[in-house]
Design a protein around this motif. Structure first.
Motif, mmCIF file in Angstrom:
data_model
loop_
_atom_site.group_PDB
_atom_site.id
_atom_site.type_symbol
_atom_site.label_atom_id
_atom_site.label_comp_id
_atom_site.label_asym_id
_atom_site.label_seq_id
_atom_site.Cartn_x
_atom_site.Cartn_y
_atom_site.Cartn_z
ATOM 1 N N GLY A 262 20.457 -27.013 52.954
ATOM 2 C CA GLY A 262 21.425 -25.935 53.154
ATOM 3 C C GLY A 262 20.839 -24.649 53.696
ATOM 4 O O GLY A 262 21.559 -23.814 54.235
ATOM 5 N N THR A 263 19.523 -24.462 53.537
ATOM 6 C CA THR A 263 18.831 -23.290 54.103
ATOM 7 C C THR A 263 17.534 -23.820 54.720
ATOM 8 O O THR A 263 17.096 -24.924 54.371
ATOM 9 N N PRO A 264 16.889 -23.047 55.606
ATOM 10 C CA PRO A 264 15.615 -23.534 56.173
ATOM 11 C C PRO A 264 14.591 -23.882 55.084
ATOM 12 O O PRO A 264 13.949 -24.937 55.145
ATOM 13 N N ILE A 265 14.478 -23.053 54.049
ATOM 14 C CA ILE A 265 13.521 -23.348 52.973
ATOM 15 C C ILE A 265 13.971 -24.591 52.214
ATOM 16 O O ILE A 265 13.184 -25.495 51.923
ATOM 17 N N GLY A 266 15.262 -24.655 51.921
ATOM 18 C CA GLY A 266 15.816 -25.803 51.198
ATOM 19 C C GLY A 266 15.638 -27.114 51.960
ATOM 20 O O GLY A 266 15.391 -28.161 51.360
ATOM 21 N N GLU A 267 15.767 -27.064 53.284
ATOM 22 C CA GLU A 267 15.611 -28.296 54.083
ATOM 23 C C GLU A 267 14.162 -28.788 54.024
ATOM 24 O O GLU A 267 13.902 -29.984 54.052
ATOM 25 N N LYS A 268 13.213 -27.823 53.944
ATOM 26 C CA LYS A 268 11.807 -28.237 53.811
ATOM 27 C C LYS A 268 11.591 -28.908 52.454
ATOM 28 O O LYS A 268 10.874 -29.899 52.338
ATOM 29 N N ILE A 269 12.208 -28.347 51.431
ATOM 30 C CA ILE A 269 12.084 -28.944 50.086
ATOM 31 C C ILE A 269 12.730 -30.344 50.106
ATOM 32 O O ILE A 269 12.196 -31.289 49.539
ATOM 33 N N ARG A 270 13.860 -30.461 50.804
ATOM 34 C CA ARG A 270 14.559 -31.757 50.911
ATOM 35 C C ARG A 270 13.638 -32.838 51.487
ATOM 36 O O ARG A 270 13.600 -33.953 50.985
ATOM 37 N N GLU A 271 12.897 -32.454 52.542
ATOM 38 C CA GLU A 271 11.978 -33.434 53.162
ATOM 39 C C GLU A 271 10.967 -33.948 52.147
ATOM 40 O O GLU A 271 10.669 -35.135 52.102
ATOM 41 N N ILE A 272 10.425 -33.035 51.339
ATOM 42 C CA ILE A 272 9.431 -33.440 50.331
ATOM 43 C C ILE A 272 10.085 -34.387 49.321
ATOM 44 O O ILE A 272 9.555 -35.433 48.983
ATOM 45 N N ILE A 273 11.287 -34.018 48.864
ATOM 46 C CA ILE A 273 11.944 -34.826 47.824
ATOM 47 C C ILE A 273 12.255 -36.239 48.314
ATOM 48 O O ILE A 273 12.044 -37.215 47.601
ATOM 49 N N THR B 19 8.935 -32.831 38.331
ATOM 50 C CA THR B 19 8.701 -32.189 39.643
ATOM 51 C C THR B 19 9.961 -32.336 40.488
ATOM 52 O O THR B 19 10.444 -31.367 41.094
ATOM 53 N N GLU B 20 10.497 -33.548 40.486
ATOM 54 C CA GLU B 20 11.713 -33.815 41.268
ATOM 55 C C GLU B 20 12.854 -32.893 40.824
ATOM 56 O O GLU B 20 13.499 -32.240 41.648
ATOM 57 N N ALA C 182 14.925 -25.724 42.808
ATOM 58 C CA ALA C 182 14.357 -24.693 43.686
ATOM 59 C C ALA C 182 15.162 -24.602 44.983
ATOM 60 O O ALA C 182 15.502 -23.505 45.443
ATOM 61 N N SER C 183 15.480 -25.759 45.528
ATOM 62 C CA SER C 183 16.293 -25.794 46.747
ATOM 63 C C SER C 183 17.647 -25.117 46.476
ATOM 64 O O SER C 183 18.160 -24.338 47.280
ATOM 65 N N ARG C 184 18.189 -25.388 45.295
ATOM 66 C CA ARG C 184 19.495 -24.830 44.898
ATOM 67 C C ARG C 184 19.419 -23.308 44.726
ATOM 68 O O ARG C 184 20.337 -22.586 45.147
#
Ligand code: TYD
Length: 205
Positions: free
Chosen positions: A42-53, A65-66, A72-74
């Motif tokens: 939903g945000t550039p930072i959140g999308e990076k976190i999404r890739e990791i997850i 961690t998950e 954190a993304s939220r």
């Protein structure tokens, strides 16, 4: 908050994306200002976190961690996007929110609900959905649909009993929050599911 916060939930492959598109079109035609967004991301930072997850290579990721990465993304999402949009009076449609963390990280992974709720309290800053549409489809049918669409991600690749626990988690949430969470029968045709969605949304508008 002046706006309206709608969240969309369901097991993998419940057909949320198609219905979100149809609902957005419907509301836009009515002249409503709609923001569509999703989690994780939903945000550039959140999308990076999404890739990791969702990266299938991250098989050693611990459950906590998950859970914290989703939160954190939220947190970023609520602060950067959702809260400002609601303050501006927009209708925000969010594909997944805290209920997903309860169903997946608590019911399916086995972390206590209290812990997931605690972590998420910090993430949402008091923002809760006005209405949640839960797309109900059996986990078997959902995963079958996903397999036909693309390569499965780290969560989708989980075993059958994981998806069954996610499903049970949602059934439990339906019982806990009958005022907020509305069940949509997602096994019906696209147009019939859309009709159910519109009925609930028109009631709250
Ligand atoms: P996504 O491709 O967006 O799945 P879907 O189209 O089914 O929504 O991937 C998100 C995955 O992350 C999905 O399997 C559900 C999971 N998830 C959690 O486990 N916890 C969460 O808090 C959220 C938001 C998603």
């Amino acid at each position: 908050m002046k706006g309206l916060f709608i969240t969309i939930e369901g097991t993998d492959g419940a057909g949320k994306s198609t219905q979100i598109e149809l609902l957005t079109e419907y509301l836009s035609k009515k002249g409503r200002d709609v923001l569509v967004t999703r989690e994780p991301g939903g945000t550039p930072i959140g999308e990076k976190i999404r890739e990791i997850i969702l990266d299938t290579e991250n098989s050693e990721m611990s459950d906590i961690t998950e859970a914290m990465l989703y939160a954190a993304s939220r947190a970023q999402h609520v602060n950067e996007k959702i809260k400002p949009a609601l303050l501006e009076g927009k209708i925000v449609i969010c594909d997944r929110f805290v209920d997903s963390s309860i169903a997946y990280q608590s019911s399916a992974r086995g972390i206590s609900r209290e812990l997931i709720e605690d972590i998420n309290k910090y993430a949402v800053c008091g923002i809760t959905p006005d209405i949640t549409l839960y797309f109900d489809i059996t986990p078997e049918e959902g995963i079958k649909r996903k397999k036909n669409m693309h390569k499965l991600d780290r969560i989708e690749k989980e075993k059958e009993d994981f998806h069954k626990r996610v499903y049970d988690g949602y059934q439990n949430l339906l019982k806990l929050y009958p005022e907020r969470i509305k069940r949509v029968d997602a096994s019906q045709s696209i147009s019939d599911v859309h009709k159910q969605v519109i009925e609930y949304i028109n009631k709250i508008l």
